[in-house]
Design an enzyme around this catalytic site. Structure first.
Site, PDB file in Angstrom:
ATOM      1  N   LEU B  86       0.852  -0.959   0.089  1.00 14.16           N
ATOM      2  CA  LEU B  86       0.135   0.080  -0.041  1.00 14.16           C
ATOM      3  C   LEU B  86       0.884   1.330  -0.083  1.00 14.16           C
ATOM      4  O   LEU B  86       1.809   1.397   0.743  1.00 14.16           O
ATOM      5  CB  LEU B  86      -0.779   0.020   1.172  1.00 14.16           C
ATOM      6  CG  LEU B  86      -2.036  -1.282   1.489  1.00 14.16           C
ATOM      7  CD1 LEU B  86      -2.695  -0.966   2.663  1.00 14.16           C
ATOM      8  CD2 LEU B  86      -2.429  -1.598   0.225  1.00 14.16           C
ATOM      9  N   GLY B 131       1.053  -5.368   1.171  1.00 16.62           N
ATOM     10  CA  GLY B 131       0.219  -5.359   0.156  1.00 16.62           C
ATOM     11  C   GLY B 131       0.713  -6.192  -1.199  1.00 16.62           C
ATOM     12  O   GLY B 131       0.006  -6.685  -1.704  1.00 16.62           O
ATOM     13  N   ASN B 153       4.400  -7.659   6.522  1.00 15.95           N
ATOM     14  CA  ASN B 153       4.884  -7.132   7.775  1.00 15.95           C
ATOM     15  C   ASN B 153       4.345  -5.782   8.215  1.00 15.95           C
ATOM     16  O   ASN B 153       5.053  -4.894   8.852  1.00 15.95           O
ATOM     17  CB  ASN B 153       6.435  -6.577   6.970  1.00 15.95           C
ATOM     18  CG  ASN B 153       6.441  -5.548   5.975  1.00 15.95           C
ATOM     19  OD1 ASN B 153       5.300  -5.632   5.480  1.00 15.95           O
ATOM     20  ND2 ASN B 153       7.283  -4.554   6.026  1.00 15.95           N
ATOM     21  N   GLU B 154       2.904  -5.845   8.144  1.00 14.68           N
ATOM     22  CA  GLU B 154       2.160  -4.811   8.843  1.00 14.68           C
ATOM     23  C   GLU B 154       2.431  -4.119  10.072  1.00 14.68           C
ATOM     24  O   GLU B 154       2.705  -3.102  10.621  1.00 14.68           O
ATOM     25  CB  GLU B 154       0.497  -5.014   8.689  1.00 14.68           C
ATOM     26  CG  GLU B 154      -0.059  -4.882   7.226  1.00 14.68           C
ATOM     27  CD  GLU B 154       0.408  -5.740   6.253  1.00 14.68           C
ATOM     28  OE1 GLU B 154       1.155  -6.704   6.461  1.00 14.68           O
ATOM     29  OE2 GLU B 154      -0.058  -5.608   5.061  1.00 14.68           O
TER      30      GLU B 154
END
Lengths: 280, 280, 280
Positions: B86, B131, B153-154
Site C-alpha cells: 500500500l 500489500g 510486515n504490517e
C-alpha cells in the site's frame, strides 16, 4: 467367489462371523476377537456408487454402529478398484425421482461414515477416484496398496465436488494442497499420496492393509469409547452441521448443475470413451 | 522502455497481443497460443498500491476475466520490486473522500483476484512486502526470484493486516506459521519462503518465473474450465463472503485506526526515514 | 525453597522484581531489563488446576496485562511436572457451587491467556497432560525439556476436551494430526512433540528454556505493540468468540457430562489407581 474370499479371510484372521447376507452389494464381517468390522464393497464391476450400493453402505454402517463394534474397516472385493466413485449412469439422462434418491442417499452415507461414532479406517486396495476418495477420506486412517491412484478428480469430469467432499479432503490435507488438488482434479499415485499425507501407510497386500488398519483401530482399545466418540463428533461437528443445514440446497444445486446440457454432453462423451476403451 | 520489454517478451514467448494501452499503470498481454494473460504492474518507482494503480489492477483483472483467458500471471516491470504494498502517501494525512475510495478499491481488487474464475499465478520478481504479499498470496501459485523478501510486515509499520489479508495468508501457510509471521511482521527470504510453503518454486530470471507460472496454469488445460472455476470459488467462498458481509465495517475499522494520532505519527516517522534513506 | 529458586533466577537473569506475594499458588517476576514477566505455577504437588490455582493464574495474567509487560513466560516450580491438568478432586463427587465456579474460572483463564495482548511463551519443564497441554498450547511458543510428555489425553480419562481445548490445539497442529491425537488421547514425548510441531524447541534446562522463550518474545521488540496485539486478537477472534458465545452452554455440557454415573465411576477408579501407585 466372494464367499470363498470372505471365508479365507476368516480362516486367516481368526474367529469372525458374517453379519449380513441379505444385502448383496456389501458384506460385513466382524472379528470376534477384536470386535472390528470389515465392510466390503462388492458391486461388480468397479464398485460404482449407485443408489443400491449406497443404500447397502448406509445399512451396513448403521449395523456396525448399532452393534457397538470397536472399529470399521472399509475395503473392496475388487482386486484393482477400491471404488470408481459415483456411478455415472445415475447422472447421465437421469430419471427425476431416482436421481434425487441417489444424491440424498450419498449425503446419508457421508453423514453416517464421516460422523460415525465407531472409529474408521480404509484399506484402499485399488484405484480410488472421486466418490471413492470421498469414502476413503471420510475414514480416520488410510492404508493403500502400491501402484494405484487416489484423488478428487471431479473437475476432470466437468463436475464440482460439493462442500462436504471438501470437508473430508480438508480433514486430511493442508488447505493449500487440498485446494490445488481439487482445482486440478489431481489423481495421486500411492507414493505421492503417502508423501502429501492423503494416506497414512502403504501395504503390499490387502491382508496387510487390513491388518494395519486393525492396528490403528487398536490404538483406541484402552480409550473410553464414549469419550472418544463424542470427541470425534465434536471435532467434525461444524462440517457435519454444514451439510445438515444445507441438505436441500445441496441437492437442488447438484440437480441444477447435472441437468445443464453442457454437463450432460460431457458425461455422454466420457461414457462413449469408456465404451471404446472397453471394446479394445 | 516498458514497451521494449513487452515486445521482447512477445518475441521470446511467441504470438502475443497487447490488450490494454489506455491504462498506464498496468499492462496486459495475452499469449495467443496458450491463452494466458500476463498482468504487469508498472507504477514507478516501486509499484506502491495507490488508488490509480488499484483501479488499473481491477480493470485489468476484469478484462482478463471477461476475455475468458486460460490463466493470469501477475508480475512487475520493476527489476527489484514486485510491489512495495500500500502506498503510504494514501494513508498519511489522508483526504477524506480519497482514502475511502482507496480502501474500497483495495477490497475490490482482492475480491476479484482471490475470487477470480481464471486460474492465477504470481511471478514474484522482486521484494513483496505487505500489500505486495497480499496480491501474491491471493494467486494460486507463486514463483519467486532469489535474494528478495516476502511477507505481511504490517505490525512492523504499526498497522494491522485486516482479516482478509489473513485469509489469503492462511490459504497458503499452516495456522501456526501464519499467526507467528503475522504477529512478528516477518519478512521471509526467497529460500525461507520456499521452505515454509509461502512460495511454490524459485526461478533464476523473470522469464523463467513466468514460464514456470505458465507451466502451472497449463496443468488446468485438460480440466473443464467451468467446473474448475466453480470449485475454486466454492473453496474460497467463506473467505470472500466474510469480506462481502463486512465491507462497510472493514472500511470504518481501517479509517478509525489510520486516523489515530499515534498511527499518523508512526507513518510520519517512517516516511522521514525513507526520505533520509533516499538522500544517502 | 521456591523463593530461593526465584532469587537465584533473578541473580542469573539480571534485574528482576517479584510482583505478587499475596497469592501463593503462582508467582510473577518481571525482568526489568527486558520487561518480560515469568509466571510460575507452584501448587504442590503437581500443579493440579483447582479453583484456587486457576484464580491465581487469572489474577497473575491480568496483572501482567495491565502492567504492559513485553511478554509472558509460563512455567512451573516443579522439577518434573509443568501442570498435571485439571485437578480431578474438583470433578470427583463435586460440590454444586464449587464445580460451577471451577469450570467458569477455567474458561476465564483460557480467554485471558489465549486472547492475551501480551505475547506469550511456555517453558515446559515437566509433564504437561490435558489442562497442562491446554495452557501450553494457548501460548504462542513452546520450549520443552527432554524426557517429558505432552498431550490432550482426555479420552484416556473418559472425558471430552471441549471445543476451546481443540481451538488451542488446532492453532498449533494440522487438522489431521490434531484430530487423531485428540481421539487417541495421545501423549507425545518431547522428541515426538518437536517433530509434529506441538512444541517449537527443546532445551536442556529450565534456565535455557526460559532464555529461549525470552529470545522468541524478543522478536517482537521492534514491532509496534498495539498493532501486534490487535493482529493476534483478530487472528484468534473466531476461537475466542466461540467460547464467549457458548459459555453457559459449555458449562452446562460439562456439568451434565461430569455428573454421569459412568464418568464418576471412571474418575473413582482412576483415583484409586493413583493412590495405589503412590503407596508403592
Amino acid at each position: 467367489m466372494l464367499r470363498t474370499k470372505v471365508l479365507s479371510l476368516v480362516a486367516r484372521s481368526g474367529p469372525s462371523r458374517l453379519m449380513s447376507t441379505a444385502t448383496k452389494l456389501t458384506t460385513v464381517e466382524v472379528n470376534d476377537k477384536t470386535g472390528i468390522a470389515t465392510l466390503t464393497m462388492c458391486r461388480a464391476p468397479v464398485n460404482g456408487l449407485n443408489l443400491e450400493l449406497l443404500k447397502d453402505l448406509k445399512t451396513s454402517i448403521d449395523e456396525i454402529e448399532s452393534n457397538k463394534s470397536r472399529g470399521l474397516i472399509l475395503t473392496s472385493s475388487n482386486a484393482t478398484i477400491f471404488s470408481a466413485g459415483l456411478d455415472i449412469m445415475e447422472m447421465y439422462n437421469p430419471e427425476k425421482e431416482r436421481i434425487r434418491a441417489f444424491w440424498t442417499q450419498l449425503q446419508e452415507v457421508w453423514l453416517s461414515l464421516y460422523g460415525s461414532s465407531v472409529p474408521t479406517a480404509a484399506a484402499i486396495n485399488g484405484h480410488s477416484p472421486a466418490g471413492g476418495c470421498l469414502l476413503a477420506t471420510s475414514c480416520e486412517y488410510r492404508v493403500m496398496l502400491p501402484k494405484f491412484t487416489i484423488g478428487l478428480n471431479e473437475t476432470q469430469l466437468g463436475i464440482v465436488a460439493p462442500k462436504w467432499f471438501m470437508s473430508s479432503f480438508l480433514s486430511v490435507l493442508p488447505q493449500r494442497q487440498a485446494e490445488r488438488a481439487l482445482n486440478q482434479g489431481r489423481m495421486f499415485s500411492t507414493e505421492e499420496a503417502l508423501q502429501i499425507g492423503l494416506i497414512d501407510e502403504t501395504a503390499t497386500s490387502k491382508e496387510e492393509a487390513v491388518e494395519k488398519c486393525a492396528a490403528f483401530l487398536g490404538t483406541f482399545a484402552r480409550v473410553n469409547p464414549l469419550a472418544r466418540a463424542l470427541t470425534k463428533q465434536q471435532f467434525r461437528a461444524a462440517d457435519l452441521q454444514q451439510l445438515e443445514n444445507e441438505r436441500k440446497d445441496d441437492l437442488e444445486k447438484f440437480l441444477f448443475f447435472i441437468n445443464q446440457p453442457a454437463v450432460q454432453k460431457g458425461l455422454g462423451i466420457y461414457l462413449e470413451g469408456l465404451k471404446k476403451k472397453a471394446k479394445k
